[in-house]
Design a protein around this motif. Structure first.
Motif: not given
Length: 448
Positions: A25, A164, A287
């Motif tokens: 991430a 993410i 998301l």
């Protein structure tokens, strides 16, 4: 296997998959900032050019970072197969964090002239070098630490980290853009997302220091010497697996880039939505489907990797043109709906593809094999997706051109899937026997 042993294996798997997700991430946050700020950076570092030319120059630096990624894969892959996954993953995230932070401190063209785009390119290439070694290591660590029957679920952690990171980059840039004027954004606001990399770097290093190395790698080292030349073994003994990873990576990275990172450029630079709106749309579309990634990974444990991956690719074939058409109807609401729909197949294929890469190679060369194949595919996949799509629009004047390119890439992936045998539920290979000639996974004795 006793209940305690199964429980211990689950704990190790969760810890390893979390480390993979966290580190990836941060890596992808750092790597994606440049793309999210492409429209702003074009004016600051390539002011001598105008319009599409300046934007293409900025996107060309993005492509350059992908060209160098195979070199990073070779360097870090070799070290990872010889020294272990954990140590090398610490090095990749450290290099990425330093390069990103320094980018935030760069003077622009107005201050130092042509040296500015040169320094920007150098730091971007260092980012590419780091990113080249991240995915292969994260995939190896998470899959090698997982029980066979849940490897798809835990292996999807790398994809969650990617999502993410991409969403985080867009969110930070969107927030800064919303809180500053255009002049402030060009003056100092663009630096903030890059400088945030410094505390993220510290957090990633601290967490990865707490994670043990892959159990399969440690067992391999106990039983035999690590490979002296893992790349040579990959090219000599696993050419088929390498080519399959290249083809799958090209397909999934191209469709994924067109459905996520490129949308910032397409919506703001081509369709003329505001940069802030485009960035927040990107956050939303990444998301919202993120819950589908582990679900798809778990489904692949039950129904097979190939079936789940094919579902995602067919989704791009069917949905790309209608979704891109909706985006250009002048309604932000329609653009949001279309982008969300297009990211459903993106999430499905992301949930399974990284585990498939890992299952194509034995432990002794897995880091090198996945890194090399993934990054070669990335050169013509994500690395050039925005550049090709923007160039197609500029050359043809057809704003739907990126959709047709996505369909082409998805078809390539479907054709590649036909050459791969199903590997769900089988033990990861730990030996040196070639496994790719008949595309049949090698039964291994290494996984306990």
């Amino acid at each position: 296997m006793t209940t305690d042993t199964r429980t211990d294996r689950e704990v190790v798997a969760r810890r390893a998959s979390t480390a993979a997700a966290v580190g990836t991430a941060i890596e992808y946050y750092d790597f994606a900032i440049y793309g999210a700020l492409a429209v702003v950076l074009a004016k600051l570092f390539f002011p001598a050019t105008q319009g599409f030319v300046a934007l293409l120059s900025t996107l060309g630096v993005i492509a350059g970072a992908y060209v160098i990624r195979p070199l990073g894969g070779l360097i870090f892959g070799r070290l990872g197969d010889r020294k272990g996954r954990r140590t090398v993953l610490l090095a990749t995230v450290a290099l990425m964090g330093v390069a990103t932070t320094l980018t935030g401190l760069l003077p622009t063209y107005a201050s130092i002239g042509v040296a500015a785009p040169i320094l920007l390119t150098v730091l971007r290439l260092l980012q590419g070098l780091s990113a080249g070694g991240e995915v292969g290591g994260a995939v190896s660590l998470s899959t090698e630490s997982s029980p066979s029957k849940r490897r798809g679920l835990f292996g999807s952690a790398t994809s969650i980290g990617v999502a993410i990171g991409l969403a985080g980059a867009a969110a930070v840039v969107g927030t800064v853009s919303a809180l500053t004027t255009a002049e402030q954004m060009a003056g100092w606001g663009w630096r903030i997302p890059f400088l945030i990399a410094a505390p993220l770097l510290v957090a990633a290093v601290i967490y990865r220091l707490k994670v043990e190395d892959s159990p399969l790698f440690l067992q391999m080292v106990e039983e035999s010497a690590p490979p002296k030349a893992p790349l040579t073994e990959v090219v000599r003994d696993h050419k088929g697996s390498l080519l399959r990873v290249v083809g799958l990576a090209y397909s999934t990275l191209t469709t994924g880039a067109l459905a996520s990172v490129y949308l910032v450029v397409h919506l703001s630079g081509v369709l003329k939505y505001s940069l802030s709106s485009s960035l927040w749309l990107t956050v939303l579309i990444i998301l919202v489907p993120i819950g589908l990634i582990p679900w798809a990974g778990a489904l692949s444990d039950r129904f097979g990797r190939k079936r789940v991956a094919a579902t995602g690719m067919i989704g791009f074939v069917v949905l790309s043109v209608p979704c891109f058409w909706l985006m250009q109807q002048g309604s932000l609401l329609l653009a949001i709906i279309a982008a969300l729909v297009l990211n459903v197949p993106f999430a499905i294929q992301q949930g399974v593809i990284y585990t498939m890469y890992a299952e194509l190679f034995p432990t002794r060369v897995r880091y090198s094999g996945v890194s090399l194949g993934f990054n070669i595919g990335g050169i013509v996949g994500t690395g050039t997706a925005s550049l090709v799509a923007t160039s197609l629009v500029a050359a043809t004047g057809i704003t739907l051109a990126p959709a047709f390119y996505a369909v082409f890439a998805a078809v390539v992936g479907l054709l590649m899937l036909r050459t791969i045998a199903e590997s769900a539920g089988q033990r990861l290979a730990n030996g040196t026997r070639p496994q790719e000639d008949d595309a049949t996974p090698v039964p291994a004795t290494a996984e306990r």
